[in-house]
Write a protein that holds these residues in place. Structure first.
Motif, PDB file in Angstrom:
ATOM      1  N   GLN A 152      -1.434  -8.629  -2.706  1.00 31.62           N
ATOM      2  CA  GLN A 152      -3.024  -9.272  -1.926  1.00 31.62           C
ATOM      3  C   GLN A 152      -4.227  -8.815  -2.168  1.00 31.62           C
ATOM      4  N   SER A 153      -4.606 -10.195  -2.521  1.00 31.12           N
ATOM      5  CA  SER A 153      -5.764  -9.582  -3.026  1.00 31.12           C
ATOM      6  C   SER A 153      -6.755  -8.476  -2.964  1.00 31.12           C
ATOM      7  N   ARG A 154      -6.995  -7.509  -1.278  1.00 30.87           N
ATOM      8  CA  ARG A 154      -7.738  -7.237  -1.328  1.00 30.87           C
ATOM      9  C   ARG A 154      -7.289  -5.875  -1.391  1.00 30.87           C
ATOM     10  N   LEU A 155      -5.897  -5.694  -1.771  1.00 32.95           N
ATOM     11  CA  LEU A 155      -5.086  -3.779  -2.314  1.00 32.95           C
ATOM     12  C   LEU A 155      -4.874  -4.582  -3.405  1.00 32.95           C
ATOM     13  N   LEU A 156      -5.227  -5.121  -4.081  1.00 36.37           N
ATOM     14  CA  LEU A 156      -5.422  -5.721  -6.024  1.00 36.37           C
ATOM     15  C   LEU A 156      -6.133  -3.979  -6.933  1.00 36.37           C
ATOM     16  N   THR A 216       0.944  -5.939   8.070  1.00 33.82           N
ATOM     17  CA  THR A 216       1.705  -4.913   6.841  1.00 33.82           C
ATOM     18  C   THR A 216       2.223  -3.451   7.403  1.00 33.82           C
ATOM     19  N   PRO A 217       3.376  -2.804   7.580  1.00 32.80           N
ATOM     20  CA  PRO A 217       2.885  -1.113   7.538  1.00 32.80           C
ATOM     21  C   PRO A 217       2.971  -0.397   7.101  1.00 32.80           C
ATOM     22  N   PHE A 218       2.310   0.401   7.214  1.00 35.12           N
ATOM     23  CA  PHE A 218       2.187   1.897   6.437  1.00 35.12           C
ATOM     24  C   PHE A 218       3.339   2.500   5.958  1.00 35.12           C
ATOM     25  N   THR A 219       3.695   3.191   5.544  1.00 40.87           N
ATOM     26  CA  THR A 219       5.239   4.507   5.783  1.00 40.87           C
ATOM     27  C   THR A 219       3.938   5.822   5.094  1.00 40.87           C
ATOM     28  N   GLU A 227       1.475  -1.478  -0.683  1.00 38.04           N
ATOM     29  CA  GLU A 227       0.278   0.161  -0.122  1.00 38.04           C
ATOM     30  C   GLU A 227       0.584   1.589   0.260  1.00 38.04           C
ATOM     31  N   THR A 228       2.027   1.107   0.773  1.00 30.60           N
ATOM     32  CA  THR A 228       2.883   2.251   0.837  1.00 30.60           C
ATOM     33  C   THR A 228       2.898   2.939  -0.396  1.00 30.60           C
ATOM     34  N   ASP A 229       3.270   1.422  -1.438  1.00 28.76           N
ATOM     35  CA  ASP A 229       4.508   1.985  -2.931  1.00 28.76           C
ATOM     36  C   ASP A 229       3.012   2.895  -3.505  1.00 28.76           C
ATOM     37  N   LEU A 230       1.986   3.202  -3.791  1.00 28.80           N
ATOM     38  CA  LEU A 230       0.482   3.680  -3.968  1.00 28.80           C
ATOM     39  C   LEU A 230       1.183   5.119  -3.593  1.00 28.80           C
TER      40      LEU A 230
END
Length: 316
Positions: free
Chosen positions: A123-127, A258-261, A103-106
């Motif tokens: 992860q399927s929920r992130l797609l 999964t940490p979010f930066t 998620e951080t990459d987005l």
């Protein structure tokens, strides 16, 4: 009607036909086609290519990392680190090992103009969030001919990308320009620095100044980082950026969060260049804005020649 009249009428009809075809192709007012009628971005080249790269011992040595314009290091599950490498000035024939997106990459990648993102999956929920993001995602499912498994290490640390087989062409310009940064003279002051180690709960990155090579030599988890040909990997400029790292709504298969930066905001940073360390500030007002690095008195911080490494570290 005379022959001349027929000829004139034919000429008028031809001109009208040309104008109609031109209008259909340009949107009617000379502008480019609207997004609704233009080709999919996934089928066109974008300004930069970002590749998610594995960064644990079984994934090393890396392939093609030394040719990245920008190397981001972020914390992932279980206190480990992972790399997001950004290419624009040139492309190596092979890059990897490629791993999954976060998620951080987005949020991080919104600094660039619709980049292409190569990753092994998510992860399927992130797609769905990846599909909605302003980027061109190119996982193996969309470009199976561009990925291959190497025989020298076990999965999942053996997936590689052949970037010439995806819809992307390097611009030839350094990707740092996309961030509004430029190469220039160092700021005044600073302190001599021979080595700096950035630590994560289960990983570390060390930069050691080489006056002979005029670059920072990289070590990962205490071992010298090398190319697949055995050469040392180095950086021209290193930015250690203090950020907020919080829990996200995602977990890995082992149950680790999964940490979010958070890369939007402001805070302290340290800039390493030319064998010296400079205190700095960073600020990014929104996800669509560039990150600005400045000295404590507000002057812009310029970069040294060579790759830029940016490490996101949790605020102490």
């Amino acid at each position: 009607m005379s022959a001349a009249g027929v000829k004139n009428r034919a000429a008028v009809l031809f001109a009208v036909l040309v104008l109609a075809v031109t209008a259909a192709c340009t949107g009617g007012d000379g502008s480019s086609p609207s997004p609704s009628t233009s080709p999919s971005r996934a089928g066109r080249a974008s300004d930069v290519l970002a590749v998610k790269i594995d960064n644990v011992a079984p994934a090393r040595p890396h392939t093609g990392l030394e040719q990245a314009d920008i190397v981001y290091v972020e914390q992932v599950e279980a206190g480990l680190s992972r790399i997001l490498a950004v290419y624009s000035s040139e492309l190596p024939p092979v890059i990897g090992p490629v791993r999954s997106a976060r998620e951080t990459d987005l949020e991080l990648l919104r600094q660039f103009d619709r980049p292409t993102l190569a990753f092994s999956g998510a992860q399927s929920r992130l797609l769905p969030a990846i599909d909605r993001a302003p980027l061109a995602p190119v996982p193996p499912s969309k470009a199976p001919q561009a990925y291959f498994r190497g025989p020298d290490r076990p999965a999942p640390h053996n997936l590689y990308l052949r970037p010439e087989r995806i819809p992307f062409t390097a611009s030839g310009a350094d990707a740092v320009a996309e961030l509004g940064l430029r190469v220039g003279a160092p700021p005044s002051g600073g302190e001599p620095e021979d080595s700096r180690t950035v630590r994560y709960p289960s990983a570390s990155v060390t930069f050691t100044w080489s006056a002979e090579g005029e670059r920072w030599l990289v070590s990962l988890d205490g071992a010298p980082a090398r190319t697949s040909e055995g050469e040392r990997i180095g950086a021209g400029t290193v930015v250690v950026q203090d950020v907020d790292v919080r829990e996200s709504d995602f977990r890995d298969r082992s149950g680790n969060n999964t940490p979010f930066t958070e890369t939007v905001g402001a805070g302290d940073a340290v800039v390493l260049r030319d064998g010296r360390a400079y205190g700095a500030r960073w600020a990014r007002s929104s996800a669509d804005a560039d990150t600005v690095f400045s000295t404590p008195d507000g002057r812009r911080v310029d970069l040294a020649e060579g790759p830029l490494w940016i490490l996101y570290t949790p605020r102490g």
